[in-house]
Design a protein around this motif. Structure first.
Motif, short mmCIF file in Angstrom:
data_model
loop_
_atom_site.label_atom_id
_atom_site.label_comp_id
_atom_site.label_asym_id
_atom_site.label_seq_id
_atom_site.Cartn_x
_atom_site.Cartn_y
_atom_site.Cartn_z
N UNK A 135 0.85 -1.25 0.06
CA UNK A 135 -0.04 0.03 0.04
C UNK A 135 0.80 1.32 -0.05
N UNK A 136 0.25 2.25 -0.74
CA UNK A 136 0.98 3.59 -0.78
C UNK A 136 -0.19 4.48 -0.54
N UNK A 137 0.10 5.91 -0.07
CA UNK A 137 -0.96 6.58 0.00
C UNK A 137 -0.66 8.19 -0.49
N UNK A 138 -1.50 8.53 -1.36
CA UNK A 138 -1.28 9.93 -1.88
C UNK A 138 -2.04 11.04 -0.77
N UNK A 139 -0.87 11.53 -0.21
CA UNK A 139 -1.54 12.60 0.91
C UNK A 139 -1.51 13.86 0.46
N UNK A 184 2.02 -5.23 -5.67
CA UNK A 184 3.39 -4.93 -5.47
C UNK A 184 3.47 -3.46 -5.29
N UNK A 185 4.50 -3.07 -4.86
CA UNK A 185 4.88 -1.64 -4.67
C UNK A 185 4.76 -0.80 -5.55
N UNK A 186 5.54 -1.49 -6.99
CA UNK A 186 5.37 -0.77 -8.14
C UNK A 186 3.83 -0.38 -8.74
N UNK A 187 3.12 -1.33 -8.81
CA UNK A 187 1.69 -1.25 -9.06
C UNK A 187 0.93 -0.21 -8.21
N UNK A 188 1.21 -0.17 -6.88
CA UNK A 188 0.66 0.82 -5.84
C UNK A 188 1.06 2.17 -6.55
#
Length: 749
Positions: free
Chosen positions: A225-229, A279-283
């Motif tokens: 997961x990544x977040x757009x803050x 994957x991190x790349x996809x996220x």
């Protein structure tokens, strides 16, 4: 007084072994001591906290209850136990503790206080076990215990008979531990490890690449997961479109995490749009495809240059007095001479090499985390609060930390992982921050403006000192009512001024926070040491006195400074002043030592110069000399740097030396390369290309660390290397070029 000299050199820096938490052996001797600042009670001696386990095979297992981020603390606290136990360090295995204050007491690895707090309890833990092993051997042999002595993993009788620790474990486990006041500690002359040089336990695995950091954690079925803050602290989502993002292969789910607003707590995520993927790349790819309209909130107009200009105007006016001695106003009114200088420091970012990250699994009403955190208990409690669970249902497993500097004591990134894991219940979730996330959404070190005025009499003796300190307080991140530096922050180098000046005034200036502010390695000692250390050199130039001589004259006669009389409830880094006094004799000796070792006063070629600064922080006394050289093209190099250090009793020379070598480079990064600026509420610097760290070419040719031998209670060494470097560097540049720099970072081009 003996000094231990250690030059830096290029070495193999071995890799650190990370041992996953395992169960303790049931068929061995298990000792637990209640860790607190007050002495343990005999009735609590078996209450589990930090555990020492001796197995039947003679292996010794010691639980490391503090976190390893390069300071060596995971080695050094167990090393104290091993020394008092008379264990063979080669047969010791370390187990990393989970976050649990009922067992381990305070686990927050922050503020350079781990050794200071636990030196005595760790000694008693090892000594108590040693005494029980000796008694067990005496019972088996039918002799007086005074005839038995533990030596290198065995108990030896005066006759020559001996038994290994493993052979005695079962019998010793049946004995009653000695009362706290009956524990016999070893004499200093008998120490095997304390005060000597020991390689850090984890180094071999770090070099081999087998050490486990937070980013190394992998769990079956794990999603990323990544977040757009919002790029502005306190902003929130107005609306968003995820149509294009969902087309990215591997995307599992996209949803909004509520924003925290501003100000907000350290344990509250900023919120934003969460992307979960295979994957991190996809996220990250899907995050780039999101279309978001932001409400930038109250900090949308924050411009750090304009803010600093406002502070420059504010320090021209009187502030809130926090220390007053004598009458500064009268002194300046009748002064024969004056100096007036304003020093500016920019925001700084922690920028550890390992970005914030955490892995979490939520299932069956419980949450387990694996993360590189400095304060596992705070993380656990923050996660429990966010998930509305009892803290007993939260487990925090601590990995090695790839740098931290105070950033990874804040819980926000771990809470993010827990909240997403709850949304994806039953699936392990790893939240990874990118470098851009890290430099955009940090808890930044405060920018500051420091105005110092100095008054002189006819003989050019300093008679007055006025210091106005303006910077957004750490508390302003969570409370809009906190708009001035606190006494605790001013006690980091400003109100604890050590100079023998009859008239002193230190004032706080209103400076409301406009972004997230947090503590960074050595905290407000950074700006205070830069300003004071630079002004001291300006005083030397004004008086036309050698800087070392000037510094010693300002320090005055050896004395204990009654800071508690000057400042009500003076915090003194949380320690009583009577136990850790402000002793100017210790600082004077370091100034003399570093001057001697650096060759201060020797003739230097044109374009070269030396600068000095002496500063006490976190109860440790440090003096630093920096030697700079400029070539014909104006390029600067640092041939040598010298530290003289008095941190009380040294536990592990290697750790102290390494902390000061690394601390110099860390400080050099901020002094020459750093600086975070804000435009339209957002950080201008977003990666190492615009926020560089010091490289090999910037590093000194040699760093010498001169350790003073001492029997005084040990103090910290993680943060004290940082404050004196920038002012010593600026003073050296002035000595070499005649040009004075009053802004941090120093921009020579």
């Amino acid at each position: 007084m003996e000094a231990i000299q250690a030059p830096s050199e290029i070495r193999k820096i071995d890799r650190r072994t990370f041992l996953k938490t395992t169960g303790l052996t049931a068929s061995g001797l298990v000792l637990g001591l209640q860790w607190a600042c007050s002495p343990s009670q005999p009735t609590a001696v078996f209450s589990p906290n930090v555990y020492l386990t001796i197995n039947g095979d003679g292996s010794v297992m010691i639980v490391a209850h503090r976190q390893e981020m390069g300071t060596g603390i995971r080695t050094n606290l167990p090393l104290i136990i091993a020394d008092e136990l008379e264990a063979d360090w080669k047969r010791v295995k370390l187990i990393q503790a989970v976050g649990d204050e009922k067992k381990y007491g305070n686990q927050n690895t922050d503020g350079s206080f781990s050794v200071r707090m636990f030196f005595e309890p760790m000694r008693k833990a090892g000594a108590s076990a040693r005494m029980m092993l000796e008694q067990a051997a005496a019972n088996e042999w039918g002799v007086n215990v005074s005839e038995c002595k533990a030596q290198n993993h065995e108990v030896v009788h005066t006759s020559g008979k001996r038994k290994g620790f493993g052979e005695l474990a079962a019998a010793a486990s049946k004995l009653t531990p000695p009362a706290d006041d009956q524990v016999n500690l070893k004499a200093k002359a008998d120490w095997k490890y304390i005060g000597k040089k020991t390689n850090l336990y984890d180094v071999p695995d770090i070099v081999r690449g087998t050490a486990v950091y937070g980013l190394d954690i992998v769990k079956p079925g794990m999603k990323h997961a990544v977040i757009l803050r919002c790029p502005v602290a306190g902003g929130k989502v107005k609306s968003f479109s995820d149509g294009e993002a969902k087309k990215i292969a591997g995307v599992v789910k996209i949803f909004e995490m509520p924003a925290s607003g501003f100000p907000a707590g350290y344990d509250v995520p900023q919120g934003g749009i969460v992307v979960v993927a295979d994957s991190t790349w996809a996220a990250i790819s899907a995050r780039k495809a999101l279309q978001v309209e932001w409400d930038y909130g109250v900090n949308a107009t924050y411009d750090s240059d304009e803010y600093l200009n406002e502070l420059k105007n504010k320090v021209k006016q009187k502030g809130n007095p926090r220390r007053v001695n004598g009458s500064v106003d009268q002194t300046f009114a009748s002064a024969a001479g004056k100096l007036d200088a304003t020093y500016v420091t920019q925001h700084l970012s922690h920028a550890p090499m390992e970005v914030p990250n955490a892995t979490a699994l939520f299932q069956d009403g419980k949450c387990e985390l694996w993360a590189p955190v400095q304060s596992p208990q705070w993380i656990r409690d923050s996660v429990a609060n966010a998930l509305k669970l009892d803290a007993a249902n939260i487990t925090v497993n601590v990995t090695l930390l790839g740098g931290a500097f105070g950033r990874k004591s804040k819980p926000d990134f771990a809470v993010e992982a827990a909240l997403i894991a709850k949304e994806m219940s039953g699936t392990p979730i790893k939240v990874t921050w990118t470098r851009e996330d890290d430099l955009t959404h940090d808890f930044f070190h405060a920018c500051s403006v420091q105005r110092i005025q100095v008054a002189f009499d006819q003989s050019k003796t300093v008679t007055g000192w006025s210091h106005r300190s303006a910077f957004p307080p750490i508390g302003g991140t969570t409370n809009t009512n906190e708009i001035q530096p606190s006494d605790g922050e001013l006690g980091l180098g400003a109100i604890d001024l050590p100079f023998n000046i009859p008239n002193i005034s230190v004032e706080a200036i209103e400076s409301p926070a406009r972004t997230r502010i947090g503590w960074l390695r050595s905290v407000s000692n950074i700006q205070h040491a830069f300003a004071i250390g630079s002004m001291v050199d300006e005083i030397a130039a004004y008086r036309k006195v050698d800087p070392v001589q000037n510094l010693l004259e300002l320090l005055g006669p050896d004395r204990m400074i009654p800071l508690d009389q000057y400042i009500p409830k003076f915090e003194n880094y949380g320690e009583p002043l009577e136990k850790f006094p402000a002793d100017t004799s210790r600082l004077r000796k370091l100034i003399e030592l570093v001057a001697e070792k650096s060759g201060w006063g020797k003739p230097l070629p044109k374009g070269q110069g030396m600068g000095i600064c002496a500063h006490k922080s976190f109860l440790t006394y440090v003096a630093c000399v920096v030697h700079v050289a400029f070539d014909e093209n104006g390029n600067m190099s640092i041939p040598e740097a010298h530290y003289a250090v008095d941190c009380g009793q040294v536990v592990n020379q290697n750790s102290v030396i390494q902390q000061f070598e690394g601390g110099f480079i860390f400080s050099l990064s901020g002094a020459l390369k750093g600086g975070i600026s804000f435009k339209n509420g957002r950080s201008v610097q977003t990666n190492y290309d615009t926020y560089p760290v010091a490289r090999y070419a910037d590093a000194p040719g040699k760093i010498f660390v001169h350790l003073v031998e001492s029997d005084i209670h040990p103090t910290g060494v993680g943060e004290p290397p940082v404050p004196p470097v920038a002012p010593a560097l600026a003073n050296a540049i002035f000595a070499a070029t005649g040009k004075r720099y009053r802004e941090y970072p120093i921009r020579m081009s």
